[in-house]
Write an enzyme that holds these catalytic residues in place. Structure first.
Site, PDB file in Angstrom:
ATOM      1  N   HIS A   1     -10.155   0.682  -0.539  1.00 36.24           N
ATOM      2  CA  HIS A   1      -9.909   1.469   0.658  1.00 36.24           C
ATOM      3  C   HIS A   1     -11.185   1.457   1.506  1.00 36.24           C
ATOM      4  O   HIS A   1     -12.240   1.904   1.054  1.00 36.24           O
ATOM      5  CB  HIS A   1      -9.602   2.925   0.294  1.00 36.24           C
ATOM      6  CG  HIS A   1      -8.184   3.186  -0.094  1.00 36.24           C
ATOM      7  ND1 HIS A   1      -7.622   2.693  -1.247  1.00 36.24           N
ATOM      8  CD2 HIS A   1      -7.216   3.925   0.515  1.00 36.24           C
ATOM      9  CE1 HIS A   1      -6.369   3.116  -1.338  1.00 36.24           C
ATOM     10  NE2 HIS A   1      -6.088   3.861  -0.272  1.00 36.24           N
TER      11      HIS A   1
ATOM     12  N   ASP B   1       1.875   9.302  -5.798  1.00 42.44           N
ATOM     13  CA  ASP B   1       1.970  10.757  -5.665  1.00 42.44           C
ATOM     14  C   ASP B   1       2.237  11.211  -4.242  1.00 42.44           C
ATOM     15  O   ASP B   1       2.596  12.372  -4.019  1.00 42.44           O
ATOM     16  CB  ASP B   1       0.712  11.440  -6.218  1.00 42.44           C
ATOM     17  CG  ASP B   1      -0.585  10.815  -5.751  1.00 42.44           C
ATOM     18  OD1 ASP B   1      -0.533   9.894  -4.918  1.00 42.44           O
ATOM     19  OD2 ASP B   1      -1.658  11.250  -6.223  1.00 42.44           O
TER      20      ASP B   1
ATOM     21  N   GLU C   1     -10.990   3.335   7.045  1.00 45.35           N
ATOM     22  CA  GLU C   1      -9.989   4.344   7.388  1.00 45.35           C
ATOM     23  C   GLU C   1     -10.773   5.590   7.815  1.00 45.35           C
ATOM     24  O   GLU C   1     -11.069   5.791   8.982  1.00 45.35           O
ATOM     25  CB  GLU C   1      -9.062   4.645   6.210  1.00 45.35           C
ATOM     26  CG  GLU C   1      -8.001   5.688   6.552  1.00 45.35           C
ATOM     27  CD  GLU C   1      -7.323   6.259   5.302  1.00 45.35           C
ATOM     28  OE1 GLU C   1      -6.250   6.846   5.456  1.00 45.35           O
ATOM     29  OE2 GLU C   1      -7.883   6.147   4.192  1.00 45.35           O
TER      30      GLU C   1
ATOM     31  N   GLY D   1      -9.693   7.909  -2.115  1.00 44.31           N
ATOM     32  CA  GLY D   1     -10.330   9.221  -2.054  1.00 44.31           C
ATOM     33  C   GLY D   1     -11.153   9.423  -0.811  1.00 44.31           C
ATOM     34  O   GLY D   1     -10.778   8.995   0.285  1.00 44.31           O
TER      35      GLY D   1
ATOM     36  N   HIS E   1       1.268   4.826  -2.190  1.00 43.05           N
ATOM     37  CA  HIS E   1       0.714   5.737  -3.200  1.00 43.05           C
ATOM     38  C   HIS E   1       1.843   6.487  -3.903  1.00 43.05           C
ATOM     39  O   HIS E   1       2.677   7.129  -3.253  1.00 43.05           O
ATOM     40  CB  HIS E   1      -0.239   6.739  -2.553  1.00 43.05           C
ATOM     41  CG  HIS E   1      -1.556   6.155  -2.178  1.00 43.05           C
ATOM     42  ND1 HIS E   1      -2.631   6.134  -3.045  1.00 43.05           N
ATOM     43  CD2 HIS E   1      -1.989   5.557  -1.029  1.00 43.05           C
ATOM     44  CE1 HIS E   1      -3.666   5.568  -2.441  1.00 43.05           C
ATOM     45  NE2 HIS E   1      -3.301   5.203  -1.222  1.00 43.05           N
TER      46      HIS E   1
ATOM     47  N   ASP F   1       1.781   3.731   2.920  1.00 40.26           N
ATOM     48  CA  ASP F   1       0.747   4.624   2.391  1.00 40.26           C
ATOM     49  C   ASP F   1       1.382   5.777   1.621  1.00 40.26           C
ATOM     50  O   ASP F   1       1.477   5.722   0.396  1.00 40.26           O
ATOM     51  CB  ASP F   1      -0.166   5.132   3.502  1.00 40.26           C
ATOM     52  CG  ASP F   1      -1.526   5.594   2.994  1.00 40.26           C
ATOM     53  OD1 ASP F   1      -1.842   5.359   1.817  1.00 40.26           O
ATOM     54  OD2 ASP F   1      -2.287   6.187   3.771  1.00 40.26           O
TER      55      ASP F   1
ATOM     56  N   HIS G   1       0.862  -1.195   0.000  1.00 38.66           N
ATOM     57  CA  HIS G   1       0.000   0.000   0.000  1.00 38.66           C
ATOM     58  C   HIS G   1       0.893   1.237   0.000  1.00 38.66           C
ATOM     59  O   HIS G   1       1.159   1.850   1.037  1.00 38.66           O
ATOM     60  CB  HIS G   1      -0.913  -0.008   1.227  1.00 38.66           C
ATOM     61  CG  HIS G   1      -2.042   0.973   1.139  1.00 38.66           C
ATOM     62  ND1 HIS G   1      -3.363   0.615   1.297  1.00 38.66           N
ATOM     63  CD2 HIS G   1      -2.061   2.309   0.899  1.00 38.66           C
ATOM     64  CE1 HIS G   1      -4.137   1.684   1.173  1.00 38.66           C
ATOM     65  NE2 HIS G   1      -3.352   2.726   0.937  1.00 38.66           N
TER      66      HIS G   1
END
Length: 329
Positions: A198, A14, A201, A172, A12, A277, A10
């Protein structure tokens, strides 16, 4: 550095790019750097831990996304991320990204994916780590805002499945509208596209239950399943792994370290994987996450190895790669 084979499921794209690379690209593209300089940007990133809300935390993505709008920037950033992961001792990583985020200046979603695949190819000989990609759909709060783009992402994954892309995801604004997005996962199942979601969370344990009902192979985060023991039991019974990201959970106001349920979930029998993350925003690495586990919960080195074996079991790569990686443990 903890000297064990490390796997991150997991991560990301960006949110994990080295700041110096982003700032250099921003300068060459006349994009304003938060804080005005590399050092200013580093201070801005440190302040992430003082964000007042999840909305403020998510604003951190605006700067890298503004840069990642051309093929050269995408390739350079991905190469830098791969190099960084390789230096940290990772043997395998599934890097996720939302192709629709990078289409504001004319690139198609497929152009974005091709640029990332090129970067992976460029680093194949110089870096030992094995990289796979996860394509994320996005939840912007209302399903109609980007419905067309999400359908396009599903089609893209279908075309490139097992050709560098291993999973579909949704990221998102997780909230109480999970059912609005069920139609995308129905389509994915019809196309035999494996997916993860996702859930648990920013949203509650019911989202984890829905993700399981939809057919998710793994749950991104999933830690708020602790709010409902029936959901915890369903995770155990279905042997569905959850992708725990402790620093991110702290930064995003999910749990503080003392309240974090990872030990309770592990002791109950949930399959736990440990992940970063957003390395840049949370100023973390897998080694830092391991330190939190050892110092905060008494997790042993063998338990860290077990978490990584869970990750290997849960990884979406093919069996040949898994067999090769298993020999490292």
């Amino acid at each position: 550095m903890v000297d064990i084979p490390k796997i991150d499921l997991h991560c990301h794209f960006d949110g994990s790019i080295p700041p110096e690379v982003l700032c250099d690209l921003a300068s060459s593209r006349n994009i304003e750097i938060p804080g005005g300089s590399l050092e200013g940007y580093r201070l801005y990133l440190k302040e992430t831990k003082n964000c007042k809300s999840l909305v403020e935390y998510l604003e951190r993505f605006d700067f890298p996304i503004a840069i990642l709008q051309d093929e050269e920037a995408i390739i350079k950033c991905m190469e830098a991320l791969i190099e960084n992961l390789d230096k940290q001792g990772l043997v395998y990583c599934e890097i996720r990204f939302a192709p629709q985020h990078h289409t504001k200046q004319g690139l198609s979603q497929e152009d974005v994916l091709k640029a990332l695949l090129q970067a992976i190819k460029n680093k194949k000989d110089s870096c030992k780590i094995h990289i796979e990609l996860i394509c994320c759909m996005m939840n912007f709060g209302d399903v109609i805002l980007n419905e067309k783009q999400n359908w396009e992402t599903i089609d893209l994954v279908e075309k490139y499945l097992h050709r560098g892309v291993v999973l579909l995801d949704i990221a998102g604004a997780e909230g109480k509208n999970m059912l609005d997005f069920e139609k995308f996962f129905i389509r994915a199942r019809e196309k035999n596209i494996p997916f993860i979601i996702h859930a648990g969370e920013a949203g509650d344990s019911n989202n984890v239950r829905l993700a399981l009902e939809f057919g998710a192979l793994r749950i991104g985060h999933g830690v708020r399943s602790i709010e409902n023991l029936d959901v915890v039991q369903e995770l155990i019974d279905t042997k569905t792994p959850i992708e725990v990201c402790i620093s991110s959970n702290i930064d995003c106001f999910v749990f503080n370290l003392e309240q974090h349920p990872i030990k309770k979930l592990k002791d109950a029998g949930v399959m736990i994987t440990i992940n970063t993350d957003n390395m840049m925003f949370s100023n973390t690495t897998l080694d830092h996450e391991y330190e939190l586990l050892m110092n905060g919960f008494g997790i042993t080195r063998q338990e860290l190895i077990d978490f990584n074996l869970n990750s290997l079991h849960a990884a979406a790569c093919d069996d040949v790669i898994k067999q090769r990686l298993s020999k490292l443990f």
